[in-house]
Write a protein that holds these residues in place. Structure first.
Motif, PDB file in Angstrom:
ATOM      1  N   PRO A  62      38.883  17.606  39.473  1.00 39.84           N
ATOM      2  CA  PRO A  62      39.261  19.226  39.414  1.00 39.84           C
ATOM      3  C   PRO A  62      38.940  19.831  38.172  1.00 39.84           C
ATOM      4  O   PRO A  62      38.904  19.259  37.238  1.00 39.84           O
ATOM      5  N   LYS A  63      38.934  21.018  38.190  1.00 39.43           N
ATOM      6  CA  LYS A  63      38.689  22.152  37.086  1.00 39.43           C
ATOM      7  C   LYS A  63      39.898  22.092  36.345  1.00 39.43           C
ATOM      8  O   LYS A  63      41.033  21.818  36.746  1.00 39.43           O
ATOM      9  N   ALA A  64      39.469  22.167  34.960  1.00 37.64           N
ATOM     10  CA  ALA A  64      40.575  22.636  33.971  1.00 37.64           C
ATOM     11  C   ALA A  64      41.266  23.655  34.485  1.00 37.64           C
ATOM     12  O   ALA A  64      40.719  24.766  34.865  1.00 37.64           O
ATOM     13  N   PRO A  65      42.595  23.938  34.185  1.00 35.28           N
ATOM     14  CA  PRO A  65      43.424  25.074  34.321  1.00 35.28           C
ATOM     15  C   PRO A  65      43.041  26.108  33.647  1.00 35.28           C
ATOM     16  O   PRO A  65      42.623  26.108  32.331  1.00 35.28           O
ATOM     17  N   VAL A  66      43.095  27.211  34.337  1.00 32.52           N
ATOM     18  CA  VAL A  66      42.912  28.639  33.512  1.00 32.52           C
ATOM     19  C   VAL A  66      44.332  29.193  33.621  1.00 32.52           C
ATOM     20  O   VAL A  66      44.914  29.399  34.734  1.00 32.52           O
ATOM     21  N   THR A  67      44.998  29.344  32.347  1.00 33.05           N
ATOM     22  CA  THR A  67      46.461  29.789  32.508  1.00 33.05           C
ATOM     23  C   THR A  67      46.382  31.247  31.893  1.00 33.05           C
ATOM     24  O   THR A  67      45.494  31.463  31.060  1.00 33.05           O
ATOM     25  N   VAL A  68      47.445  31.883  32.315  1.00 33.68           N
ATOM     26  CA  VAL A  68      47.646  33.368  31.843  1.00 33.68           C
ATOM     27  C   VAL A  68      49.214  33.357  31.396  1.00 33.68           C
ATOM     28  O   VAL A  68      50.090  32.614  32.437  1.00 33.68           O
ATOM     29  N   PRO A  69      49.627  34.289  30.521  1.00 34.21           N
ATOM     30  CA  PRO A  69      51.124  34.190  30.384  1.00 34.21           C
ATOM     31  C   PRO A  69      51.852  35.328  31.567  1.00 34.21           C
ATOM     32  O   PRO A  69      50.984  35.867  31.978  1.00 34.21           O
ATOM     33  N   GLU A  70      53.096  35.033  31.828  1.00 29.85           N
ATOM     34  CA  GLU A  70      53.610  35.800  32.804  1.00 29.85           C
ATOM     35  C   GLU A  70      53.526  37.217  32.630  1.00 29.85           C
ATOM     36  O   GLU A  70      53.923  38.047  33.327  1.00 29.85           O
ATOM     37  N   ASP A  71      53.717  37.572  31.444  1.00 30.03           N
ATOM     38  CA  ASP A  71      53.836  39.104  30.946  1.00 30.03           C
ATOM     39  C   ASP A  71      52.387  39.846  30.753  1.00 30.03           C
ATOM     40  O   ASP A  71      52.530  40.978  30.180  1.00 30.03           O
ATOM     41  N   ILE A  72      51.292  39.137  30.885  1.00 33.32           N
ATOM     42  CA  ILE A  72      50.000  39.659  30.892  1.00 33.32           C
ATOM     43  C   ILE A  72      49.789  40.722  31.981  1.00 33.32           C
ATOM     44  O   ILE A  72      50.502  40.682  33.085  1.00 33.32           O
ATOM     45  N   SER A  73      48.836  41.916  31.888  1.00 33.73           N
ATOM     46  CA  SER A  73      48.629  42.531  32.966  1.00 33.73           C
ATOM     47  C   SER A  73      47.967  42.284  34.001  1.00 33.73           C
ATOM     48  O   SER A  73      47.001  41.445  33.870  1.00 33.73           O
ATOM     49  N   VAL A  80      44.471  31.986  38.929  1.00 36.26           N
ATOM     50  CA  VAL A  80      44.784  31.498  37.574  1.00 36.26           C
ATOM     51  C   VAL A  80      46.233  31.183  37.718  1.00 36.26           C
ATOM     52  O   VAL A  80      47.212  31.658  38.411  1.00 36.26           O
ATOM     53  N   MET A  81      46.591  30.111  36.847  1.00 36.08           N
ATOM     54  CA  MET A  81      48.086  29.557  36.802  1.00 36.08           C
ATOM     55  C   MET A  81      48.785  30.259  35.858  1.00 36.08           C
ATOM     56  O   MET A  81      48.304  30.810  34.717  1.00 36.08           O
ATOM     57  N   VAL A  82      50.054  30.765  36.374  1.00 42.20           N
ATOM     58  CA  VAL A  82      50.796  31.683  35.286  1.00 42.20           C
ATOM     59  C   VAL A  82      51.764  30.689  34.574  1.00 42.20           C
ATOM     60  O   VAL A  82      52.225  30.029  35.357  1.00 42.20           O
ATOM     61  N   VAL A  83      51.885  30.711  33.523  1.00 45.82           N
ATOM     62  CA  VAL A  83      52.795  29.800  32.675  1.00 45.82           C
ATOM     63  C   VAL A  83      53.976  30.630  31.704  1.00 45.82           C
ATOM     64  O   VAL A  83      53.426  31.798  31.485  1.00 45.82           O
ATOM     65  N   SER A  84      54.827  29.880  31.697  1.00 47.58           N
ATOM     66  CA  SER A  84      55.819  30.154  30.662  1.00 47.58           C
ATOM     67  C   SER A  84      55.303  30.704  29.296  1.00 47.58           C
ATOM     68  O   SER A  84      54.712  30.040  28.790  1.00 47.58           O
ATOM     69  N   ARG A  85      56.102  31.559  28.417  1.00 43.49           N
ATOM     70  CA  ARG A  85      55.669  31.693  26.959  1.00 43.49           C
ATOM     71  C   ARG A  85      56.447  30.738  26.154  1.00 43.49           C
ATOM     72  O   ARG A  85      55.690  30.466  25.172  1.00 43.49           O
ATOM     73  N   ARG A  86      57.444  30.088  26.645  1.00 43.36           N
ATOM     74  CA  ARG A  86      58.199  29.063  25.827  1.00 43.36           C
ATOM     75  C   ARG A  86      57.444  27.705  25.969  1.00 43.36           C
ATOM     76  O   ARG A  86      56.703  27.402  27.108  1.00 43.36           O
TER      77      ARG A  86
END
Length: 189
Positions: A47-58, A74-80
């Protein structure tokens, strides 16, 4: 009268082999395809590597990333730390939730993402992925580690490509059109 007009009956394709030619491989469903699908871990599909973005991105920034990387989610991840999976933003989310709102590009991803998406681990069976995709009508399944941190993403395309690898002759040797048949007829029929 019906017996005489046999050209309308289903016929097995006839294969002409020339001396020295190897016979065509027998095309038929392999009995072990289901077992292989049940037993193969997702990680073997690469499987492909994850492309992640923080939850507060526009949303517009997330869409720019998706467009640039030519991906549908895109997978949404926590800032912590650790950056745990909190959601997924897919092209379907954009069509269903963003396109209907004016100024939606300025919204935060957390407002339109699918929260707490179903996820699997790389060691889980391909059959579990297919089941989740079918039952939940998903086109992407996030893959996470034991801490729920994204480690990959599996798409329907990855599953289809794996199925083609399991039965390549059956899929890749199909006629170009579904209605086409490879039936040898005698001249004059």
């Amino acid at each position: 009268m019906v017996a005489e007009d046999s050209r309308w009956e289903e016929r097995e394709p006839e294969v002409d082999t020339l001396e020295g030619d190897e016979p065509e491989p027998e095309v038929g469903r392999r009995a072990d395809v289901g077992r292989q699908f049940l037993e193969t871990p997702i990680r073997e599909l690469r499987p492909k590597a994850p492309v992640t973005v923080p939850e507060d991105i526009s949303v517009s920034r997330a869409l720019e990333i998706m467009r640039k990387k030519r991906i549908g989610a895109v997978m949404v991840v926590s800032r912590r730390r650790p950056r745990r999976l909190v959601g997924i933003l897919t092209d379907r989310d954009v069509l269903d939730k963003v396109m209907t709102r004016s100024g939606a590009g300025r919204l935060k991803v957390s407002k339109v993402m699918t929260p707490d998406p179903e996820a699997l681990r790389p060691q889980d069976s391909c059959a579990f992925a297919l089941n989740k995709m079918s039952v939940g009508r998903f086109r992407h399944i996030p893959l996470v580690d034991g801490d729920h941190v994204p480690v990959g993403i599996l798409s329907v395309r990855d599953v289809v490509d794996f199925l083609v690898e399991l039965i390549p002759e059956e899929v890749l040797n199909l006629p170009p059109e579904p209605q086409a048949r490879y039936v040898k007829t005698q001249e004059g029929d």
